[in-house]
Write an enzyme that holds these catalytic residues in place. Structure first.
Site, PDB file in Angstrom:
ATOM      1  N   GLY A  25       0.855  -1.296  -0.098  1.00 33.06           N
ATOM      2  CA  GLY A  25      -0.045  -0.046  -0.077  1.00 33.06           C
ATOM      3  C   GLY A  25       0.813   1.333  -0.004  1.00 33.06           C
ATOM      4  N   ASP A  55       2.845  -4.571  -8.008  1.00 33.11           N
ATOM      5  CA  ASP A  55       2.470  -3.446  -7.380  1.00 33.11           C
ATOM      6  C   ASP A  55       3.073  -2.104  -7.778  1.00 33.11           C
ATOM      7  OD1 ASP A  55       4.647  -5.174  -5.617  1.00 33.11           O
ATOM      8  OD2 ASP A  55       4.832  -3.140  -5.217  1.00 33.11           O
TER       9      ASP A  55
HETATM   10  P1  AMP Z   1       8.871   0.091  -3.247  1.00 33.40           P
HETATM   11  O1  AMP Z   1       9.967  -0.928  -3.396  1.00 33.40           O
HETATM   12  O2  AMP Z   1       9.241   1.686  -3.342  1.00 33.40           O
HETATM   13  O3  AMP Z   1       7.698   0.028  -4.512  1.00 33.40           O
HETATM   14  O4  AMP Z   1       7.878  -0.051  -1.986  1.00 33.40           O
HETATM   15  C1  AMP Z   1       7.335  -1.313  -1.699  1.00 33.40           C
HETATM   16  C2  AMP Z   1       6.465  -1.106  -0.628  1.00 33.40           C
HETATM   17  O5  AMP Z   1       7.227  -0.535   0.504  1.00 33.40           O
HETATM   18  C3  AMP Z   1       5.506  -0.062  -0.916  1.00 33.40           C
HETATM   19  O6  AMP Z   1       4.037  -0.407  -0.311  1.00 33.40           O
HETATM   20  C4  AMP Z   1       5.765   1.116  -0.017  1.00 33.40           C
HETATM   21  O7  AMP Z   1       5.095   2.216   0.033  1.00 33.40           O
HETATM   22  C5  AMP Z   1       6.561   0.958   0.816  1.00 33.40           C
HETATM   23  N1  AMP Z   1       7.885   1.552   1.266  1.00 33.40           N
HETATM   24  C6  AMP Z   1       8.854   1.706   0.861  1.00 33.40           C
HETATM   25  N2  AMP Z   1       9.806   2.377   1.427  1.00 33.40           N
HETATM   26  C7  AMP Z   1       9.078   2.977   2.478  1.00 33.40           C
HETATM   27  C8  AMP Z   1       9.352   3.747   3.643  1.00 33.40           C
HETATM   28  N3  AMP Z   1      10.319   4.409   3.742  1.00 33.40           N
HETATM   29  N4  AMP Z   1       8.245   3.833   4.659  1.00 33.40           N
HETATM   30  C9  AMP Z   1       7.023   3.261   4.548  1.00 33.40           C
HETATM   31  N5  AMP Z   1       6.606   2.484   3.406  1.00 33.40           N
HETATM   32  C10 AMP Z   1       7.819   2.116   2.548  1.00 33.40           C
HETATM   33 MG    MG Z   2       6.258   0.456  -5.262  1.00 35.03          MG
END
Ligand code: AMP
Ligand code: MG
Length: 480
Positions: free
Chosen positions: A93, A255
């Protein structure tokens, strides 16, 4: 031409709030400490009719540093799930983003404003909800650069820096970025409702996407099948664009796949330097699931996941038939654009063999991928030196050039100058401006952005591989 408004006059709606409540939670962006403006894209501002002269650095910092809300804004974070590196994760999410709302754009469609790095949400799991300055600079530059190259992508309006400290491999400063997109809905949103067995909500989500983004699908016998077919086609065309430019996304989890076929969620992305089909830009991707050459097949695999999620709305055989369009659509788009980079616009000729052999030569000689097209362009106008420097003077190279000569027309150089960027966002270019920005100097960032805005401009200095990447492909960590 719409009237351009000041920041205070933007009036946000909350279209996403029409979706089932199970899909989101209201959130409040958390203020960043002493926010300041790092970068602003006038091109992105134009999309939402925002007048840059009526958006001061202070106002932008207050609104997008989490200290004020724009009129009408009711921020929310949305839940989704997704297949990460092939395995299903039940709940992901917006862990560090708030959807601020949407507003009418200059092109007649509505644009969503999403604030990335806005603090914890119910979907943050154990993370801090923040984004490091370096990671938003990379996303900002990449989105604006791909847009300028004509590649479908989310956009970036501005970056706000701060004195809020965050903990990654070392202590860094948090920043936020305003992302613009007609929709931030991902394949993973559909998967969420499918795997949590909420068919009614899933149908509402599909109806919402059709109503706002694919309204012409309503006239089809089965609008959900029409929607799926279009998503497959758009995805195939998007990946063809990436491959032709040598762009590697790095984290093609479901996602991170946009339901609009846009490039979404820039993490450890990279552009090819030397032509190496097995290039992996993401250091955590040990097995190369998302290697450059894997991108078309993994995109198709992701479309299979989407099909599974839609299986309650569309017959399996129809979904399969739609999915089978991926490969031919991809192949046609890829060949067409590669030919344009080679200066060939005769659609009656396939030229697949010519492309294939060119790529083999690049691979054998470890030539820089994007430089090779520029060098070839020089060869076409009578200067053999750059291509000789890159590929050498072997017999296969001479044979290929001879064969190539017979296939191009008088307009080849002209075409090539329109399709071969003189700059792509190589990792070393981003790294240089990040280091300056981390020291508080944003001029180089603005300059690089200015060059990336006009990548085909004739008198743009050529930004080739010659600097700190030393021609080698680099891989980056996922930490951001
Ligand atoms: P991503 O690899 O950036 O697509 O992130 C995968 C998931 O981790 C997504 O649901 C992001 O919102 C969450 N996410 C990544 N970095 C953070 C962060 N620093 N704080 C909270 N959620 C994160
Ligand atoms: Mg992402």
């Amino acid at each position: 031409m719409m009237n351009r408004a000041g920041l205070d006059q933007l009036q946000l709606g909350n279209r996403f709030g029409q979706l089932p409540e199970a899909l989101y939670s209201p959130v409040t962006p958390q203020p960043l400490k002493n926010p300041f403006l790092v970068a602003f894209s006038t091109d992105a501002a134009a999309l939402i009719g925002l007048d840059p002269c009526q958006a001061s650095a202070q106002q932008l910092s207050e609104y997008f540093g989490g200290h004020r809300l724009l009129p009408g804004s009711e921020p929310l974070a949305s839940v989704y799930s997704g297949h990460q590196f092939g395995g299903y994760t039940a709940q992901l999410g917006d862990g560090r983003a708030a959807l601020l709302g949407d507003l009418p754009g200059a092109d007649g469609q509505r644009w969503e404003l999403q604030l990335k790095g806005s603090g914890k949400t119910p979907f943050s799991r154990h993370a801090d909800g923040r984004a490091a300055l370096r990671s938003v600079i990379r996303e900002y530059l990449a989105s604006e650069a791909l847009a300028a190259l004509g590649v479908p992508t989310t956009r970036a309006l501005c970056i706000i820096g701060s004195e809020t400290q965050i903990y990654r491999e070392s202590i860094e400063f948090a920043a936020s970025m305003v992302r613009l997109s007609p929709s931030h809905i991902r394949f993973g949103h559909f998967e969420y409702f499918y795997y949590t067995r909420q068919p009614e909500q899933l149908k509402q989500l599909a109806d919402f996407v059709i109503e706002h983004h694919y309204p012409h699908c309503y006239v089809s016998e089965n609008p959900y099948l029409a929607l799926y077919s279009e998503v497959v086609e758009r995805t195939a065309k998007l990946i063809a664009r990436w491959q032709v430019l040598g762009f590697c996304h790095g984290v093609m989890n479901t996602d991170n796949m946009s339901i609009l076929g846009l490039t979404l969620d820039y993490g450890p992305f990279g552009f090819l330097n030397e032509y190496q089909p097995a290039y992996i830009c993401n250091r955590s991707d040990e097995h190369g699931r998302y290697a450059y050459q894997q991108q078309p097949s993994v995109a198709m695999w992701n479309c299979v996941c989407l099909a599974q999620s839609l299986s309650g709305l569309v017959k399996k055989t129809d979904l399969e038939r739609a999915l089978n369009r991926f490969e031919p659509v991809y192949a046609v788009a890829y060949t067409e654009q590669m030919k344009l980079r080679l200066g060939m616009d005769d659609k009656t000729l396939q030229d697949g063999d010519l492309i294939e052999t060119f790529l083999q030569l690049l691979q054998q000689t470890k030539a820089d991928y994007n430089d090779a097209f520029l060098a070839l362009q020089q060869w076409v106008i009578g200067d053999p030196e750059p291509i000789t420097t890159l590929l050498g003077e072997s017999e296969p190279v001479a044979d290929w050039l001879q064969r190539y000569r017979t296939r191009i027309g008088a307009n080849a150089a002209e075409l090539m100058s329109q399709y071969n960027p003189r700059i792509v966002l190589r990792s070393y270019l981003a790294q240089q401006v990040i280091e300056r920005a981390e020291q508080g100097d944003f001029n180089d960032l603005a300059q690089l952005h200015a060059a990336l805005r006009e990548p085909y401009k004739a008198h743009l200095e050529i930004y080739s591989q010659g600097s700190s990447d030393s021609g080698k492909n680099v891989s980056l960590s996922c930490s951001s």
